[in-house]
Write a protein that holds these residues in place. Structure first.
Motif, mmCIF file in Angstrom:
data_model
loop_
_atom_site.group_PDB
_atom_site.id
_atom_site.type_symbol
_atom_site.label_atom_id
_atom_site.label_comp_id
_atom_site.label_asym_id
_atom_site.label_seq_id
_atom_site.Cartn_x
_atom_site.Cartn_y
_atom_site.Cartn_z
ATOM 1 N N GLU A 1 11.391 -0.449 -6.380
ATOM 2 C CA GLU A 1 11.132 -0.906 -7.634
ATOM 3 C C GLU A 1 10.048 -0.140 -8.107
ATOM 4 O OE1 GLU A 1 10.368 -5.536 -8.718
ATOM 5 O OE2 GLU A 1 8.291 -4.799 -8.016
ATOM 6 N N SER A 2 9.159 0.289 -7.540
ATOM 7 C CA SER A 2 7.957 1.131 -7.836
ATOM 8 C C SER A 2 8.174 2.507 -8.197
ATOM 9 C CB SER A 2 6.681 0.931 -6.957
ATOM 10 O OG SER A 2 7.275 1.533 -5.508
ATOM 11 N N PRO B 1 9.583 -16.226 4.301
ATOM 12 C CA PRO B 1 9.188 -15.574 3.102
ATOM 13 C C PRO B 1 9.432 -14.339 2.999
ATOM 14 C CG PRO B 1 7.116 -16.459 4.269
ATOM 15 C CD PRO B 1 8.189 -16.404 5.267
ATOM 16 N N VAL B 2 10.248 -13.772 2.019
ATOM 17 C CA VAL B 2 10.431 -12.346 1.841
ATOM 18 C C VAL B 2 10.361 -11.759 0.440
ATOM 19 C CG1 VAL B 2 12.054 -10.521 2.435
ATOM 20 C CG2 VAL B 2 12.062 -12.632 3.787
ATOM 21 N N SER B 3 9.457 -10.787 0.176
ATOM 22 C CA SER B 3 9.048 -10.200 -1.212
ATOM 23 C C SER B 3 10.325 -9.347 -1.387
ATOM 24 C CB SER B 3 7.893 -9.707 -1.228
ATOM 25 O OG SER B 3 7.537 -8.488 -0.576
ATOM 26 N N LEU B 4 10.769 -9.208 -2.797
ATOM 27 C CA LEU B 4 11.617 -8.411 -3.301
ATOM 28 C C LEU B 4 11.238 -7.525 -4.333
ATOM 29 C CD1 LEU B 4 14.662 -10.825 -2.959
ATOM 30 C CD2 LEU B 4 14.204 -9.242 -1.137
ATOM 31 N N GLY B 5 9.975 -6.632 -4.071
ATOM 32 C CA GLY B 5 9.360 -6.072 -4.945
ATOM 33 C C GLY B 5 8.284 -7.188 -5.532
ATOM 34 N N ARG B 6 7.767 -6.844 -6.540
ATOM 35 C CA ARG B 6 6.607 -7.474 -7.094
ATOM 36 C C ARG B 6 6.989 -8.728 -7.999
ATOM 37 N NH1 ARG B 6 3.114 -8.358 -4.600
ATOM 38 N NH2 ARG B 6 4.780 -7.654 -3.068
ATOM 39 N N HIS B 7 8.376 -8.717 -8.674
ATOM 40 C CA HIS B 7 9.027 -9.685 -9.405
ATOM 41 C C HIS B 7 10.002 -10.488 -8.866
ATOM 42 C CE1 HIS B 7 6.379 -7.270 -12.245
ATOM 43 N NE2 HIS B 7 7.091 -6.147 -11.784
ATOM 44 N N ASP B 8 10.259 -10.502 -7.630
ATOM 45 C CA ASP B 8 11.256 -11.327 -6.896
ATOM 46 C C ASP B 8 10.879 -11.549 -5.602
ATOM 47 O OD1 ASP B 8 13.646 -12.715 -6.895
ATOM 48 O OD2 ASP B 8 15.141 -11.071 -7.192
ATOM 49 N N LEU C 1 18.246 -3.327 -7.358
ATOM 50 C CA LEU C 1 17.208 -2.272 -7.196
ATOM 51 C C LEU C 1 17.763 -1.079 -6.775
ATOM 52 C CD1 LEU C 1 14.422 -4.437 -5.793
ATOM 53 C CD2 LEU C 1 14.378 -3.169 -8.009
ATOM 54 N N HIS C 2 19.292 -0.862 -6.477
ATOM 55 C CA HIS C 2 20.009 0.302 -6.208
ATOM 56 C C HIS C 2 19.579 0.655 -4.766
ATOM 57 C CE1 HIS C 2 21.489 0.133 -10.534
ATOM 58 N NE2 HIS C 2 20.054 0.322 -10.729
ATOM 59 N N VAL C 3 19.267 -0.409 -3.913
ATOM 60 C CA VAL C 3 19.345 0.037 -2.526
ATOM 61 C C VAL C 3 20.395 0.029 -1.838
ATOM 62 C CG1 VAL C 3 18.143 -0.752 -0.349
ATOM 63 C CG2 VAL C 3 16.674 -0.976 -2.600
ATOM 64 N N VAL C 4 20.685 1.213 -1.362
ATOM 65 C CA VAL C 4 21.834 1.682 -0.584
ATOM 66 C C VAL C 4 21.685 0.952 0.812
ATOM 67 C CG1 VAL C 4 23.464 3.378 0.446
ATOM 68 C CG2 VAL C 4 22.322 3.783 -1.660
ATOM 69 N N ARG C 5 22.868 0.109 1.387
ATOM 70 C CA ARG C 5 22.837 -0.458 2.599
ATOM 71 C C ARG C 5 23.881 0.200 3.409
ATOM 72 N NH1 ARG C 5 23.341 -5.468 -0.962
ATOM 73 N NH2 ARG C 5 23.270 -3.659 -2.348
ATOM 74 N N HIS C 6 23.434 0.548 4.717
ATOM 75 C CA HIS C 6 24.184 1.184 5.842
ATOM 76 C C HIS C 6 24.041 0.210 6.954
ATOM 77 C CE1 HIS C 6 26.734 4.689 6.915
ATOM 78 N NE2 HIS C 6 26.766 4.155 7.876
ATOM 79 N N CYS C 7 24.861 -0.718 7.469
ATOM 80 C CA CYS C 7 24.440 -1.640 8.179
ATOM 81 C C CYS C 7 25.724 -1.597 9.493
ATOM 82 C CB CYS C 7 24.502 -2.934 7.975
ATOM 83 S SG CYS C 7 23.326 -3.316 6.320
ATOM 84 N N ILE D 1 0.892 -1.153 0.028
ATOM 85 C CA ILE D 1 0.204 -0.007 -0.102
ATOM 86 C C ILE D 1 1.068 1.158 -0.113
ATOM 87 C CG2 ILE D 1 -1.883 1.427 1.239
ATOM 88 C CD1 ILE D 1 -2.723 -1.232 2.429
ATOM 89 N N ALA D 2 1.867 1.304 0.691
ATOM 90 C CA ALA D 2 2.847 2.268 0.885
ATOM 91 C C ALA D 2 3.547 2.501 -0.461
ATOM 92 C CB ALA D 2 3.900 2.083 2.036
ATOM 93 N N ALA D 3 3.740 1.536 -1.196
ATOM 94 C CA ALA D 3 4.360 1.778 -2.563
ATOM 95 C C ALA D 3 3.438 2.123 -3.524
ATOM 96 C CB ALA D 3 5.150 0.658 -2.775
#
Length: 399
Positions: A171-172, A329-336, A205-211, A57-59
């Motif tokens: 993705e969106s 189970p983890v969705s990674l956008g709508r296509h992965d 998806l070019h998500v920057v990670r700062h961990c 919904i947020a996306a």
């Protein structure tokens, strides 16, 4: 003495995944006791919220609008559109925000949890959460405005909710810069192959990670880390940490440090056995450890409590709750997507699923509760993927 001139009043507090299943299954299990049992479901909204899909919904995805009275139709369960404000276990009364009260003989505490917005300064004032579909819809409009200027979104918390939100938004809204912040590596609970696929998806998806750093403060336009780094944020989404309602603790019901009701083996309150607790608001332990709140564990706990109450009303012995985790189970956008299969204690097995097969698997999992509710109106439906096997068999023998 028990007053046999009136029905046995069962009140279910909370209309989320666990409360809905508990109410509907209990109505089915007590259908032959018509007239002697009355079940009431109490919830502040008449809309059933699919918490598993808040990130969609947020996306910007529009979801089906499910109404609680429609899902309860034909069950005989009464719906009370109200927010519970207090519980008095001594008189077995529940106070509601509209000034009315409800009495109960048996209470199912299914109030779930929300995102913790109080621990870190600035979160309550400046961050968005995925607790409510109305907020998620407003966030989707804010993301659309931000997209037009190529802004930055920071997702705080790299657990499964944070990962799903970050990938869905990236993705969106490909023109947005999305950053994922957290203490641990994304997917740290997964095996190395599933985690590698997850990280490839984040990279694609070019998500920057700062961990590896703790978030110390949220500002109107940035997030501060304990290493002194300030991460700019046009929008901050907070998914780190959960809290449970304080109704039980305020009522003097035995709770743990988080406020969750401490339960016995049958999921009854250890201090007030007429109160049954399920899902995130229950402190449930198995031989391998404490259950953490997920729909995967919540639905079986709700089914068990419904069966326990029905057995108790018939004078039959109750059974201990047995549960083991089966998957992550983890969705990674709508296509992965990626599915990590697990041992009963939620540690990873070697097997995992990725790509299109995982997308279908994840969608099946996310969409299953509402059909389960509808089917449960007519038959007893199994909702447990695993009862823990050898890891929990000793519980059954001890009973």
């Amino acid at each position: 003495m028990t007053d046999t001139s009136r029905p046995h009043e069962i009140v279910v507090l909370g209309g989320g995944y666990t409360g809905m299943l508990a109410a509907i299954r209990l109505a089915r299990r007590t259908r032959r006791m018509s007239g002697r049992i009355r079940i009431t479901l109490v919830n502040p909204s008449d809309r059933f919220t699919e918490r598993l899909r808040m990130h969609q919904i947020a996306a910007g995805t529009e979801l089906t609008d499910h109404r609680i009275p429609d899902l309860l139709m034909g069950t005989g369960v009464r719906f009370r559109h109200a927010a519970a404000t207090d519980i008095d276990p001594a008189t077995r009364r529940i106070g509601c925000a509209d000034g009315t009260e409800l009495g109960y003989d048996t209470l199912v505490y299914a109030l779930g949890s929300t995102t913790d917005i109080d621990t870190v300064p600035g979160v309550a004032e400046h961050a968005w959460t995925l607790n409510d579909p109305r907020t998620a819809h407003r966030m989707s409009r804010r993301l659309a405005d931000l997209d037009a200027t190529g802004g930055t979104v920071v997702v705080c918390g790299n657990g499964l909710t944070g990962i799903e939100a970050a990938t869905e938004i990236a993705e969106s809204h490909p023109d947005l810069s999305v950053t994922l912040l957290g203490n641990a590596e994304p997917g740290a609970m997964m095996g190395p192959r599933a985690r590698a696929h997850l990280n490839r998806a984040l990279g694609r998806l070019h998500v920057v990670r700062h961990c590896g750093h703790r978030i110390t403060k949220v500002l109107p336009d940035a997030v501060c880390l304990d290493d002194g780094v300030v991460v700019p944020a046009g929008l901050t989404l907070w998914t780190a940490g959960v809290r449970v309602p304080d109704l039980a603790a305020r009522a003097g019901i035995a709770t743990d440090a988080t406020g969750a009701i401490i339960t016995d083996a049958a999921l009854r309150s250890v201090s007030h056995p007429e109160i049954h607790a399920v899902g995130d608001a229950a402190a449930i332990t198995q031989p391998w450890g404490r259950i953490h709140g997920t729909c995967q564990s919540g639905m079986p706990s709700a089914a068990h409590v419904a069966d326990t109450i029905a057995r108790d009303l018939r004078g039959k012995p109750v059974r201990p709750f047995r549960f083991g985790y089966f998957h992550q189970p983890v969705s990674l956008g709508r296509h992965d997507a990626v599915i990590q299969f697990t041992h009963a204690d939620d540690t990873p097995k070697r097997w995992y699923l990725k790509g299109r097969a995982a997308v279908i698997y994840k969608e099946t999992v996310s969409s299953s509760p509402v059909p389960t509710f509808r089917l449960s109106r007519r038959m007893t439906v199994s909702v447990s993927l695993s009862r823990g096997g050898r890891a929990t068999r000793a519980v059954g023998r001890a009973a």
